[in-house]
Design an enzyme around this catalytic site. Structure first.
Site, mmCIF file in Angstrom:
data_model
loop_
_atom_site.group_PDB
_atom_site.id
_atom_site.type_symbol
_atom_site.label_atom_id
_atom_site.label_comp_id
_atom_site.label_asym_id
_atom_site.label_seq_id
_atom_site.Cartn_x
_atom_site.Cartn_y
_atom_site.Cartn_z
ATOM 1 N N LYS A 22 0.782 -1.182 -0.007
ATOM 2 C CA LYS A 22 0.171 0.075 -0.102
ATOM 3 C C LYS A 22 0.784 1.331 -0.027
ATOM 4 C CE LYS A 22 -1.913 1.477 4.046
ATOM 5 N NZ LYS A 22 -1.505 2.908 4.299
ATOM 6 N N ASN A 23 1.863 1.357 0.820
ATOM 7 C CA ASN A 23 2.573 2.540 0.925
ATOM 8 C C ASN A 23 3.558 2.741 -0.013
ATOM 9 O OD1 ASN A 23 1.327 3.066 3.345
ATOM 10 N ND2 ASN A 23 3.161 2.347 4.814
ATOM 11 N N ARG A 92 -4.123 10.597 4.824
ATOM 12 C CA ARG A 92 -3.076 11.769 4.881
ATOM 13 C C ARG A 92 -2.062 11.707 3.964
ATOM 14 N NH1 ARG A 92 -1.702 14.052 9.255
ATOM 15 N NH2 ARG A 92 0.473 13.935 8.362
ATOM 16 N N CYS A 116 -4.543 12.971 13.545
ATOM 17 C CA CYS A 116 -5.177 11.476 13.264
ATOM 18 C C CYS A 116 -4.991 10.730 14.656
ATOM 19 C CB CYS A 116 -4.373 10.647 12.163
ATOM 20 S SG CYS A 116 -2.956 9.960 12.429
ATOM 21 N N ARG A 121 0.975 14.430 13.876
ATOM 22 C CA ARG A 121 1.406 14.025 12.250
ATOM 23 C C ARG A 121 1.291 15.389 11.537
ATOM 24 N NH1 ARG A 121 -0.731 8.288 10.150
ATOM 25 N NH2 ARG A 121 1.176 8.542 9.032
ATOM 26 N N ASP A 304 4.633 0.437 12.273
ATOM 27 C CA ASP A 304 3.446 -0.260 11.640
ATOM 28 C C ASP A 304 3.350 -1.640 12.114
ATOM 29 O OD1 ASP A 304 2.680 2.199 10.552
ATOM 30 O OD2 ASP A 304 3.124 1.688 8.375
ATOM 31 N N ARG A 396 -8.816 0.211 5.057
ATOM 32 C CA ARG A 396 -7.981 0.882 4.588
ATOM 33 C C ARG A 396 -6.592 0.132 4.099
ATOM 34 N NH1 ARG A 396 -5.467 4.662 8.178
ATOM 35 N NH2 ARG A 396 -4.450 4.798 6.586
HETATM 36 C C1 UD1 Z 1 4.421 6.772 6.556
HETATM 37 C C2 UD1 Z 1 3.505 5.417 6.221
HETATM 38 C C3 UD1 Z 1 3.104 5.162 7.889
HETATM 39 C C4 UD1 Z 1 4.067 4.712 8.692
HETATM 40 C C5 UD1 Z 1 4.847 6.177 8.863
HETATM 41 C C6 UD1 Z 1 6.283 5.679 9.621
HETATM 42 C C7 UD1 Z 1 2.719 5.802 4.271
HETATM 43 C C8 UD1 Z 1 1.822 6.302 3.276
HETATM 44 N N1 UD1 Z 1 2.580 5.888 5.487
HETATM 45 O O1 UD1 Z 1 3.458 7.867 7.262
HETATM 46 O O2 UD1 Z 1 2.301 3.942 7.517
HETATM 47 O O3 UD1 Z 1 3.528 4.693 10.029
HETATM 48 O O4 UD1 Z 1 5.587 6.448 7.708
HETATM 49 O O5 UD1 Z 1 6.982 4.954 9.250
HETATM 50 O O6 UD1 Z 1 3.835 5.726 3.721
HETATM 51 N N2 UD1 Z 1 6.956 14.455 11.007
HETATM 52 C C9 UD1 Z 1 6.955 15.551 11.268
HETATM 53 N N3 UD1 Z 1 6.811 16.547 10.286
HETATM 54 C C10 UD1 Z 1 6.579 16.385 9.260
HETATM 55 C C11 UD1 Z 1 6.385 15.035 8.764
HETATM 56 C C12 UD1 Z 1 6.602 13.801 9.757
HETATM 57 O O7 UD1 Z 1 7.175 16.001 12.727
HETATM 58 O O8 UD1 Z 1 6.163 17.138 8.376
HETATM 59 C C13 UD1 Z 1 6.980 13.206 11.939
HETATM 60 C C14 UD1 Z 1 5.830 12.578 12.428
HETATM 61 O O9 UD1 Z 1 4.996 13.191 13.510
HETATM 62 C C15 UD1 Z 1 6.320 11.407 13.096
HETATM 63 C C16 UD1 Z 1 7.627 11.223 12.143
HETATM 64 O O10 UD1 Z 1 8.141 12.467 11.669
HETATM 65 O O11 UD1 Z 1 6.327 11.367 14.130
HETATM 66 C C17 UD1 Z 1 7.643 10.053 11.127
HETATM 67 O O12 UD1 Z 1 6.245 10.373 10.319
HETATM 68 P P1 UD1 Z 1 6.419 10.306 8.526
HETATM 69 O O13 UD1 Z 1 7.702 9.431 8.302
HETATM 70 O O14 UD1 Z 1 6.392 11.478 7.930
HETATM 71 O O15 UD1 Z 1 5.162 9.503 8.406
HETATM 72 P P2 UD1 Z 1 4.155 9.484 7.037
HETATM 73 O O16 UD1 Z 1 4.939 9.550 5.938
HETATM 74 O O17 UD1 Z 1 3.016 10.171 7.320
#
Ligand code: UD1
Length: 406
Positions: A22-23, A92, A116, A121, A304, A396
């Site tokens: 999915k990701n 998201r 969420c 996030r 995850d 999902r």
């Molecule tokens: C992706 C995955 C999700 C997984 C996560 C962590 C997809 C679609 N989803 O989510 O399944 O759980 O990686 O492996 O690929 N953060 C910030 N600022 C930002 C972005 C992120 O502070 O602008 C923080 C987040 O709050 C979190 C950490 O960085 O604590 C990692 O999040 P991130 O890797 O961005 O998760 P996603 O990409 O949303």
């Protein structure tokens, strides 16, 4: 309302095939925005999140045809640079269109995703990266407005590795003028796969899979064909299903290349894992050893898989400590597991899981996608009947769940 009813205590035996990730599929489908013309993506899983991204891409003007797991996309008629709230709020990852829209239209209007269940996030790092590439960003009335006549290559340092943030900026930088260097970039296999897909489209990206990614901007991309890799989280979840029930499961299409942390932790927990040619056999004798786990960005143990691993060690002989370092609020499943007899307390960012001899079936509620999977796993191992409500979370990201209407 739909619910899942599980009669527990049955050892799982048989074969299962892992679906496309999915990701990985989400950013690869989105990358079709970057090139004018027809592209094809194979092995796309039939999940609700995938349906959501297709709806968003259609809204932007991409014509999509589905043939089983093959998705044909035609981006010759893009007509909108706006991702509305209704589509972004349900998933998201919709925010991934921000970079590509900016490249194609010189501007983008994308709803802020909002919070969420598992944490705040934010997308501040996505926005910082785009600003560094020269975009003017303004956040107003719940929307991000981004504008840039021509993006320019830059050095971008991420305070924390972000998966979709790295993907977004990578897509924004592919056609920027000059070189971009992303530092402290996410190393997840899904980031690597996106770079492979983009390079097939004519991009010049090096270093994906390490924490420094170099992108030399090219004039334009062309459409291409890409096959989605197997889903590592689905694979890990099936491994735990075999382990927690004392079963014997043969897994096809197992993603051997990027499962090390999960395989090692499951072995430590007493699960037997053996490669048989191109397949993986997972067996267990009903004894689970207490095992500590700390979630980390790749190649660390994935957040995850945290909830599913907690279900497993809830019946371990001894106490396990599970530290969650990626998201601040990812223990929503704990109170539900407790309803099934698990002995878990939370101390800061760690869950202390004191193993119990068995779980008991109960009525529980799914809270997010992976938490739902953990409850299914617990239900499979528990004595008696488990009824899981709010199963829409599971749709999902899990394709093969059979349900009954209550
Ligand atoms: C992706 C995955 C999700 C997984 C996560 C962590 C997809 C679609 N989803 O989510 O399944 O759980 O990686 O492996 O690929 N953060 C910030 N600022 C930002 C972005 C992120 O502070 O602008 C923080 C987040 O709050 C979190 C950490 O960085 O604590 C990692 O999040 P991130 O890797 O961005 O998760 P996603 O990409 O949303």
């Amino acid at each position: 309302m739909d619910k899942i009813v599980i009669e527990g205590g049955i050892k799982l035996k048989g074969e299962v095939e892992i679906s496309g990730s999915k990701n990985s599929a989400l950013p690869v489908l989105v990358s079709s925005l970057l090139a004018d013309g027809k592209s094809v993506v194979h092995n796309v899983p039939g999940l609700r999140d995938i349906k959501t991204i297709k709806t968003l891409l259609k809204h932007l003007g991409i014509r999509i045809e589905d043939k089983g797991g093959d998705v044909y996309l035609d981006s010759s008629h893009l007509e909108s640079f706006e991702a509305p709230y209704e589509l972004v709020k349900t998933m998201r990852a919709s925010v991934l269109v921000l970079g590509p829209l900016l490249v194609r239209f010189g501007r983008a209007k994308v709803s802020l995703p909002g919070g969420c269940a598992i944490g705040a996030r934010p997308i501040n790092l996505h926005l910082m990266g785009l600003e560094m590439l020269g975009a003017d960003i303004c956040v107003d009335h719940g929307y991000v407005f981004a504008e840039a006549k021509k993006l320019k290559g830059a050095r971008i340092y991420f305070d924390t590795p972000t998966v979709t943030g790295t993907e977004n900026i990578m897509m924004a930088a592919v056609c920027a003028e000059g070189r971009s260097v992303l530092e402290n970039a996410a190393c997840e296999p899904e980031v690597v796969e996106l770079s492979v897909a983009l390079n097939r489209m004519g991009a010049n990206i090096n270093g994906a899979g390490t924490d420094t990614i170099t992108i030399d901007g090219v004039k334009e991309l062309h459409p291409a064909e890409h096959t989605i890799i197997p889903d590592r989280i689905e694979a890990g979840t099936y491994m735990i299903a075999a382990g927690i029930t004392g079963g014997d499961v043969l897994i096809k299409n197992f993603p051997f290349n990027y499962m090390d942390s999960i395989v090692m932790k499951l072995k430590e927990a007493g699960i037997f894992i053996k490669r048989e040619g191109g397949l993986l056999r997972v067996t267990a004798n009903g004894n689970v050893a207490h095992t500590n786990v700390k979630t980390l960005p790749y190649p660390g143990f994935p957040t995850d898989m945290q909830a599913q691993f907690m279900s497993l060690v809830s019946i371990a002989g001894g106490t396990s400590v599970i530290a969650e370092t990626v998201f601040e609020n990812r223990f929503m499943h704990v109170s539900e597991l407790r309803r099934m007899g698990a002995d878990i307390s939370i101390e800061g960012h760690s869950a202390i899981v004191r193993g119990v001899p068995f779980l008991s079936g109960a009525q529980v509620m799914a809270t997010d996608l992976r938490a739902s999977a953990s409850l299914v796993l617990a239900g499979l191992a528990a004595k008696g009947i488990t009824e899981i409500s709010r199963v829409y979370h599971l749709d999902r990201g899990c394709a093969k769940v059979k349900r009954i209407k209550a």
